[in-house]
Design an enzyme around this catalytic site. Sequence first.
Site, PDB file in Angstrom:
ATOM      1  N   LYS A  52       0.796  -1.223   0.000  1.00 45.07           N
ATOM      2  CA  LYS A  52       0.000   0.000   0.000  1.00 45.07           C
ATOM      3  C   LYS A  52       0.831   1.276   0.000  1.00 45.07           C
ATOM      4  O   LYS A  52       0.276   2.353  -0.182  1.00 45.07           O
ATOM      5  CB  LYS A  52      -0.989  -0.004   1.159  1.00 45.07           C
TER       6      LYS A  52
HETATM    7  N1  PMP Z   1      -2.910  -7.339   1.020  1.00 42.89           N
HETATM    8  C1  PMP Z   1      -2.850  -6.521   2.080  1.00 42.89           C
HETATM    9  C2  PMP Z   1      -2.110  -6.996   3.294  1.00 42.89           C
HETATM   10  C3  PMP Z   1      -3.488  -5.271   2.062  1.00 42.89           C
HETATM   11  O1  PMP Z   1      -3.436  -4.447   3.136  1.00 42.89           O
HETATM   12  C4  PMP Z   1      -4.195  -4.890   0.888  1.00 42.89           C
HETATM   13  C5  PMP Z   1      -4.888  -3.554   0.809  1.00 42.89           C
HETATM   14  N2  PMP Z   1      -5.869  -3.286   1.730  1.00 42.89           N
HETATM   15  C6  PMP Z   1      -4.250  -5.777  -0.190  1.00 42.89           C
HETATM   16  C7  PMP Z   1      -3.574  -6.992  -0.094  1.00 42.89           C
HETATM   17  C8  PMP Z   1      -5.063  -5.483  -1.427  1.00 42.89           C
HETATM   18  O2  PMP Z   1      -4.575  -4.455  -2.248  1.00 42.89           O
HETATM   19  P1  PMP Z   1      -5.563  -3.554  -3.082  1.00 42.89           P
HETATM   20  O3  PMP Z   1      -6.192  -2.568  -2.151  1.00 42.89           O
HETATM   21  O4  PMP Z   1      -4.691  -2.889  -4.100  1.00 42.89           O
HETATM   22  O5  PMP Z   1      -6.612  -4.400  -3.733  1.00 42.89           O
END
Ligand code: PMP
Length: 338
Positions: free
Chosen positions: A45
Site C-alpha cells: 500500500k
Molecule cells: N494485502 C494486504 C495486506 C493489504 O493491506 C491490501 C490492501 N488493503 C491488499 C492486499 C489489497 O490491495 P488492493 O487494495 O490494491 O486491492
Amino acid sequence: MTTMHGSTIDHIGNTPLIRLNHVSDATGCEILGKAEFMNPGGSIKDRAALGIVRDAERRGRLRPGGIIVEGTAGNTGIGLAVVGNALGYDTVIVMPDNQSRDKIDTLKSYGVTLHLVPAVPLRDPNHFTKVSERIAAELDESHEHGALWANQFNNTANRAFHEQTTGVEIWDQTRGEIDGFICSVGTGGTLAGVARALRARNAKVQIGLADPGGSALYHFFAHGELRAEGSSISEGIGNSRITDNLADTPIDRPYRVPDSDAIPMVYDLIRREGLSVGGSSGVNVAGAVRMAKDLGPGHTIVTLLCDSAMRYRARLFNRAFLVDKGLTLPDWLNLDQC
Ligand code: PMP
C-alpha cells in the site's frame, strides 16, 4: 549538495521478484512472488499512498501543510504515514477496531492521529470509510491548509500508479515471459492496475482473482452476482462491492481461496522459503498454485507478497486464536521456544 541516493519515497516500488521454489517445483510452473513487504512502510500500500498523494498535489487538492485523511484496514494508513511524514503532511487515519494490534501500534509509532471505530457494514453511516470522508470534509473547512480525503477505494489514482509501476516492473522483470497474474482484492487498485499494464503488452496474459472467505467478489466474477460466503482471518482483502478501481477489470479465472489453504501456505512460505508474509500473501500464493494447476506445467505465474507476518503476530502465531477459527499452528512452530 547533489547525491546519488534516493530518499524514502524514491524507494517505494522496484521490489524484487522472488522464485517460490517449493510451489514452482511442485507444479512445474515458475511461480514468482513480488516482494511488496520490502517497501519502506512494509506493504504493497505504499504504492497506492504515493500515487494518490502525488496525483492530489498535481491537481492542487493537497497543498503544503495540508492534512491527509483516510479510512483503512491499516496498511494504506501506514503507507500514507510514510509518504506524509517524508513529504511534510500530517495524517489522520480511521480504522475499524477489529484489525491486528501490530498494525495499530505501527500507525501510532508514525505519529498519525488514529480514530478506531466499530467494524460495521458498508451501508452503515459509521463505516470507517464514511467516517473518514466526514472528518476530511470538516478538516478541509477548518484547517488553514486544507485536507485531502485519499478515498483509496474509488480514487483511480490508486490503480493508475499500479499500472505505471507494479505492472510495468512485472513485465520488465519477466522480460514479457508471463502467462498469468493473480492476486486478491481490497480496493482492487493492484489487480486492476497490473492487469491493465500486462494486457496492454500481451492480450493473452491470464488474469486471476484469489478471493478469501467473506468476500463477494468470487461469486460476482464466477456467477455474475455479488454474494459473500464464509469468513477469513486475512486482513485488507475481500470486498462486498465493485469499486471504481476494480470496475472493467478483465478477470479470466476467479478462485475462492479458503483459509484452510491460505494459512498453511503462509507457514510453508516461512518455513520452506524463508519468507515471512501475512495472510493475504497466503491467499495469493494458494491462488497462484490453483492457476498453475489449471494452466498446466511450463507456465510463468506472478503474484504478490503484500506484507509481513510480523504485522499479524498476535494472530498468525497464536494457537488459541487459530484453534478458535478452526485452524492449526504447525508442529515446528513451538512458540514456547521463542
Ligand atoms: N494485502 C494486504 C495486506 C493489504 O493491506 C491490501 C490492501 N488493503 C491488499 C492486499 C489489497 O490491495 P488492493 O487494495 O490494491 O486491492
